[in-house]
Design a protein around this motif. Structure first.
Motif, PDB file in Angstrom:
ATOM      1  N   ILE A  47      -5.788   4.950   0.093  1.00  0.00           N
ATOM      2  CA  ILE A  47      -4.594   4.184  -0.293  1.00  0.00           C
ATOM      3  C   ILE A  47      -4.982   2.730  -0.583  1.00  0.00           C
ATOM      4  CG2 ILE A  47      -2.356   3.321   0.495  1.00  0.00           C
ATOM      5  CD1 ILE A  47      -2.134   5.897   2.169  1.00  0.00           C
ATOM      6  N   PHE A  48      -5.848   2.199   0.277  1.00  0.00           N
ATOM      7  CA  PHE A  48      -6.332   0.833   0.089  1.00  0.00           C
ATOM      8  C   PHE A  48      -7.028   0.691  -1.263  1.00  0.00           C
ATOM      9  CE2 PHE A  48      -9.581  -2.386   0.120  1.00  0.00           C
ATOM     10  CZ  PHE A  48      -8.993  -3.466   0.751  1.00  0.00           C
ATOM     11  N   ALA A  49      -7.878   1.661  -1.612  1.00  0.00           N
ATOM     12  CA  ALA A  49      -8.626   1.588  -2.869  1.00  0.00           C
ATOM     13  C   ALA A  49      -7.673   1.511  -4.063  1.00  0.00           C
ATOM     14  CB  ALA A  49      -9.552   2.794  -2.998  1.00  0.00           C
ATOM     15  N   ALA A  50      -6.606   2.315  -4.025  1.00  0.00           N
ATOM     16  CA  ALA A  50      -5.624   2.282  -5.106  1.00  0.00           C
ATOM     17  C   ALA A  50      -4.914   0.933  -5.157  1.00  0.00           C
ATOM     18  CB  ALA A  50      -4.609   3.409  -4.923  1.00  0.00           C
ATOM     19  N   ALA A  51      -4.524   0.422  -3.977  1.00  0.00           N
ATOM     20  CA  ALA A  51      -3.828  -0.866  -3.910  1.00  0.00           C
ATOM     21  C   ALA A  51      -4.721  -2.002  -4.396  1.00  0.00           C
ATOM     22  CB  ALA A  51      -3.373  -1.133  -2.482  1.00  0.00           C
ATOM     23  N   SER A  52      -5.989  -1.967  -3.998  1.00  0.00           N
ATOM     24  CA  SER A  52      -6.930  -3.018  -4.396  1.00  0.00           C
ATOM     25  C   SER A  52      -7.180  -2.988  -5.901  1.00  0.00           C
ATOM     26  CB  SER A  52      -8.251  -2.847  -3.634  1.00  0.00           C
ATOM     27  OG  SER A  52      -9.174  -3.841  -4.001  1.00  0.00           O
ATOM     28  N   LEU A  98       4.454  -5.449 -12.677  1.00  0.00           N
ATOM     29  CA  LEU A  98       4.613  -4.092 -12.156  1.00  0.00           C
ATOM     30  C   LEU A  98       3.393  -3.677 -11.345  1.00  0.00           C
ATOM     31  CD1 LEU A  98       6.322  -1.495 -12.123  1.00  0.00           C
ATOM     32  CD2 LEU A  98       5.122  -0.790 -14.203  1.00  0.00           C
ATOM     33  N   LEU A  99       2.204  -4.023 -11.836  1.00  0.00           N
ATOM     34  CA  LEU A  99       0.970  -3.734 -11.101  1.00  0.00           C
ATOM     35  C   LEU A  99       0.976  -4.442  -9.744  1.00  0.00           C
ATOM     36  CD1 LEU A  99      -1.699  -4.110 -13.957  1.00  0.00           C
ATOM     37  CD2 LEU A  99      -0.958  -1.979 -12.879  1.00  0.00           C
ATOM     38  N   LEU A 100       1.429  -5.687  -9.741  1.00  0.00           N
ATOM     39  CA  LEU A 100       1.464  -6.454  -8.497  1.00  0.00           C
ATOM     40  C   LEU A 100       2.434  -5.841  -7.495  1.00  0.00           C
ATOM     41  CD1 LEU A 100       0.715  -8.902  -6.777  1.00  0.00           C
ATOM     42  CD2 LEU A 100       2.491 -10.194  -7.987  1.00  0.00           C
ATOM     43  N   MET A 101       3.625  -5.472  -7.944  1.00  0.00           N
ATOM     44  CA  MET A 101       4.615  -4.893  -7.037  1.00  0.00           C
ATOM     45  C   MET A 101       4.120  -3.570  -6.454  1.00  0.00           C
ATOM     46  SD  MET A 101       8.346  -5.770  -8.742  1.00  0.00           S
ATOM     47  CE  MET A 101       7.948  -5.134 -10.369  1.00  0.00           C
ATOM     48  N   ALA A 102       3.480  -2.745  -7.295  1.00  0.00           N
ATOM     49  CA  ALA A 102       2.940  -1.473  -6.803  1.00  0.00           C
ATOM     50  C   ALA A 102       1.844  -1.720  -5.782  1.00  0.00           C
ATOM     51  CB  ALA A 102       2.410  -0.652  -7.981  1.00  0.00           C
ATOM     52  N   SER A 103       0.989  -2.696  -6.063  1.00  0.00           N
ATOM     53  CA  SER A 103      -0.107  -3.018  -5.152  1.00  0.00           C
ATOM     54  C   SER A 103       0.409  -3.494  -3.803  1.00  0.00           C
ATOM     55  CB  SER A 103      -1.014  -4.085  -5.770  1.00  0.00           C
ATOM     56  OG  SER A 103      -1.980  -4.528  -4.849  1.00  0.00           O
ATOM     57  N   LEU A 104       1.327  -4.456  -3.819  1.00  0.00           N
ATOM     58  CA  LEU A 104       1.850  -5.000  -2.565  1.00  0.00           C
ATOM     59  C   LEU A 104       2.602  -3.944  -1.762  1.00  0.00           C
ATOM     60  CD1 LEU A 104       3.066  -8.550  -3.678  1.00  0.00           C
ATOM     61  CD2 LEU A 104       0.971  -7.937  -2.459  1.00  0.00           C
ATOM     62  N   SER A 105       3.272  -3.026  -2.449  1.00  0.00           N
ATOM     63  CA  SER A 105       3.973  -1.949  -1.745  1.00  0.00           C
ATOM     64  C   SER A 105       2.986  -1.063  -0.995  1.00  0.00           C
ATOM     65  CB  SER A 105       4.786  -1.110  -2.742  1.00  0.00           C
ATOM     66  OG  SER A 105       5.792  -1.883  -3.353  1.00  0.00           O
ATOM     67  N   LEU A 106       1.872  -0.740  -1.634  1.00  0.00           N
ATOM     68  CA  LEU A 106       0.862   0.086  -0.981  1.00  0.00           C
ATOM     69  C   LEU A 106       0.219  -0.654   0.189  1.00  0.00           C
ATOM     70  CD1 LEU A 106      -0.909   1.773  -4.052  1.00  0.00           C
ATOM     71  CD2 LEU A 106       0.594   2.863  -2.374  1.00  0.00           C
ATOM     72  N   PHE A 107      -0.081  -1.923  -0.006  1.00  0.00           N
ATOM     73  CA  PHE A 107      -0.674  -2.704   1.090  1.00  0.00           C
ATOM     74  C   PHE A 107       0.287  -2.815   2.271  1.00  0.00           C
ATOM     75  CE2 PHE A 107      -3.743  -4.692  -2.015  1.00  0.00           C
ATOM     76  CZ  PHE A 107      -4.883  -4.254  -1.358  1.00  0.00           C
ATOM     77  N   LEU A 108       1.571  -2.976   1.969  1.00  0.00           N
ATOM     78  CA  LEU A 108       2.553  -3.088   3.044  1.00  0.00           C
ATOM     79  C   LEU A 108       2.652  -1.791   3.832  1.00  0.00           C
ATOM     80  CD1 LEU A 108       4.518  -5.050   4.317  1.00  0.00           C
ATOM     81  CD2 LEU A 108       6.288  -4.215   2.750  1.00  0.00           C
ATOM     82  N   SER A 109       2.406  -0.658   3.162  1.00  0.00           N
ATOM     83  CA  SER A 109       2.423   0.632   3.866  1.00  0.00           C
ATOM     84  C   SER A 109       1.228   0.772   4.805  1.00  0.00           C
ATOM     85  CB  SER A 109       2.424   1.782   2.855  1.00  0.00           C
ATOM     86  OG  SER A 109       1.148   1.930   2.229  1.00  0.00           O
ATOM     87  N   LEU A 110       0.183  -0.030   4.574  1.00  0.00           N
ATOM     88  CA  LEU A 110      -1.006   0.024   5.427  1.00  0.00           C
ATOM     89  C   LEU A 110      -0.891  -0.929   6.602  1.00  0.00           C
ATOM     90  CD1 LEU A 110      -3.756   0.127   2.645  1.00  0.00           C
ATOM     91  CD2 LEU A 110      -3.070   2.012   4.131  1.00  0.00           C
ATOM     92  N   SER A 111      -0.585  -2.196   6.326  1.00  0.00           N
ATOM     93  CA  SER A 111      -0.432  -3.183   7.397  1.00  0.00           C
ATOM     94  C   SER A 111       0.119  -4.479   6.833  1.00  0.00           C
ATOM     95  CB  SER A 111      -1.767  -3.455   8.093  1.00  0.00           C
ATOM     96  OG  SER A 111      -2.612  -4.257   7.281  1.00  0.00           O
ATOM     97  N   VAL A 112       0.803  -5.212   7.686  1.00  0.00           N
ATOM     98  CA  VAL A 112       1.314  -6.522   7.293  1.00  0.00           C
ATOM     99  C   VAL A 112       0.147  -7.466   7.006  1.00  0.00           C
ATOM    100  CG1 VAL A 112       2.613  -8.543   8.079  1.00  0.00           C
ATOM    101  CG2 VAL A 112       3.443  -6.238   8.602  1.00  0.00           C
ATOM    102  N   ARG A 113      -0.924  -7.347   7.797  1.00  0.00           N
ATOM    103  CA  ARG A 113      -2.094  -8.211   7.638  1.00  0.00           C
ATOM    104  C   ARG A 113      -2.689  -8.069   6.243  1.00  0.00           C
ATOM    105  NH1 ARG A 113      -5.020  -7.030  12.482  1.00  0.00           N
ATOM    106  NH2 ARG A 113      -5.863  -5.207  11.432  1.00  0.00           N
ATOM    107  N   CYS A 114      -2.862  -6.835   5.787  1.00  0.00           N
ATOM    108  CA  CYS A 114      -3.419  -6.608   4.452  1.00  0.00           C
ATOM    109  C   CYS A 114      -2.470  -7.107   3.365  1.00  0.00           C
ATOM    110  CB  CYS A 114      -3.707  -5.122   4.252  1.00  0.00           C
ATOM    111  SG  CYS A 114      -5.210  -4.534   5.065  1.00  0.00           S
ATOM    112  N   SER A 115      -1.173  -6.884   3.562  1.00  0.00           N
ATOM    113  CA  SER A 115      -0.215  -7.299   2.533  1.00  0.00           C
ATOM    114  C   SER A 115      -0.162  -8.816   2.402  1.00  0.00           C
ATOM    115  CB  SER A 115       1.183  -6.746   2.844  1.00  0.00           C
ATOM    116  OG  SER A 115       1.658  -7.236   4.078  1.00  0.00           O
ATOM    117  N   LEU A 116      -0.320  -9.531   3.508  1.00  0.00           N
ATOM    118  CA  LEU A 116      -0.334 -10.992   3.445  1.00  0.00           C
ATOM    119  C   LEU A 116      -1.584 -11.503   2.737  1.00  0.00           C
ATOM    120  CD1 LEU A 116       0.992 -11.943   7.009  1.00  0.00           C
ATOM    121  CD2 LEU A 116       2.194 -12.172   4.816  1.00  0.00           C
ATOM    122  N   LEU A 117      -2.726 -10.884   3.016  1.00  0.00           N
ATOM    123  CA  LEU A 117      -3.959 -11.275   2.331  1.00  0.00           C
ATOM    124  C   LEU A 117      -3.860 -10.976   0.837  1.00  0.00           C
ATOM    125  CD1 LEU A 117      -6.597 -10.034   4.927  1.00  0.00           C
ATOM    126  CD2 LEU A 117      -6.244 -12.406   4.223  1.00  0.00           C
ATOM    127  N   ALA A 118      -3.292  -9.822   0.497  1.00  0.00           N
ATOM    128  CA  ALA A 118      -3.121  -9.462  -0.913  1.00  0.00           C
ATOM    129  C   ALA A 118      -2.189 -10.445  -1.613  1.00  0.00           C
ATOM    130  CB  ALA A 118      -2.576  -8.037  -1.023  1.00  0.00           C
TER     131      ALA A 118
END
Length: 292
Positions: A47-52, A98-118
């Motif tokens: 999931i991270f790889a897709a978000a990144s 759209l790419l950004l919103m999809a990315s942040l949504s995936l990161f948020l599903s993993l952790s708040v820490r990752c979503s903030l860094l993203a």
């Protein structure tokens, strides 16, 4: 042109090769922090790889939109095709969002820490590329953006399975210095067009030779720093041999680029060589960490 072909053209404008190159730092960050490999961790990593991928694709498409909206393509064939097909710049802009919103949504599903860094990485991309802010045309500041961005890219992966700590910051600093040095060479590669269009990059303001030598100093520092990290055990000690072998190769290639008058063609050759060097470093880290 109907909407569907235009949409396909916008999707095809993603610079997949360059996006994939920038997946190295977060991937290495994951491997440094993953610990015991389990099925849930592998799923999270996918999931991270897709978000990144989506995050970096957003950064590149936003930068392309900024140039595209001003009629600047920087020899980007994908952008030239969009122009030829009369695709409006706003379509590329909305696609980037759209790419950004999809990315942040995936990161948020993993952790708040990752979503903030993203979100931090995306903010740097906006500061750098958006025409109203245009940090890319502020000398030194543009390099500072890349330094912080390089650090955050590594920490993004590291934070997936670990809290951000001194260990992560020490390793991330290696990627920050390398990323900054690489950015200076990118400016040298685009020097002629930047000069023609009035962009105030480091290379245009300070001159090609000064910027090239600054980049070489930063690259050399990164090799020395990597040796230090390996020698002190922050990274696997077996990695220490790589900077000893690869730094001289890098310096010789630099001398060839200088001899060739730092033309765009010679810089491209130089970039190809040092990217191989750093790919070897990254692959070695991954192999050693996974099989230790």
């Amino acid at each position: 042109m109907s909407r569907l072909p235009k949409a396909f053209a916008v999707v095809a404008s993603i610079r997949i090769g360059e996006v994939l190159v920038l997946q190295g730092a977060p991937l290495i960050g994951i491997v440094f922090s993953i610990g015991t490999i389990t099925a849930p961790k592998l799923l999270a990593s996918l999931i991270f790889a897709a978000a990144s991928f989506l995050l970096v694709a957003h950064i590149f498409t936003l930068n392309d939109w900024a140039d595209f909206s001003r009629g600047l393509n920087h020899s980007n064939s994908a952008m030239s095709r969009l122009e030829n097909k009369k695709v409006p710049p706003r379509l590329l802009f909305f696609f980037s969002l759209l790419l950004l919103m999809a990315s942040l949504s995936l990161f948020l599903s993993l952790s708040v820490r990752c979503s903030l860094l993203a979100a931090g990485i995306a903010t740097l991309g906006i500061l750098y590329s958006h025409p109203l802010l245009n940090f890319k045309s502020i000398p030194i500041v543009s390099s500072l953006v890349h330094f912080v961005g390089g650090l955050l890219h590594f920490l993004l992966g590291y934070a997936l399975f670990s809290a951000i700590d001194e260990h992560g910051l020490l390793i991330g600093s290696f990627f920050a210095v390398t990323f900054t040095a690489g950015h200076l060479n990118q400016e040298l590669r685009d020097f002629d067009l930047d000069q023609q269009t009035g962009a105030r990059t480091n290379a245009v303001v300070f001159g090609k030779r000064i910027v090239f030598m600054t980049g070489l100093i930063l690259f050399t520092i990164s090799y020395i720093y990597l040796f230090f990290l390996a020698w002190t055990g922050v990274t696997p000690r077996s990695v220490a041999i790589l900077p000893v072998l690869l730094c001289p190769v890098h310096i010789v290639a630099s001398l060839h680029a200088l001899k060739a008058k730092l033309t765009s063609k010679s810089i491209r050759r130089f970039q190809a060589l040092y990217r191989v060097n750093y790919a070897l470093i990254g692959l070695t880290m991954l192999v050693v960490l996974l099989y230790r």
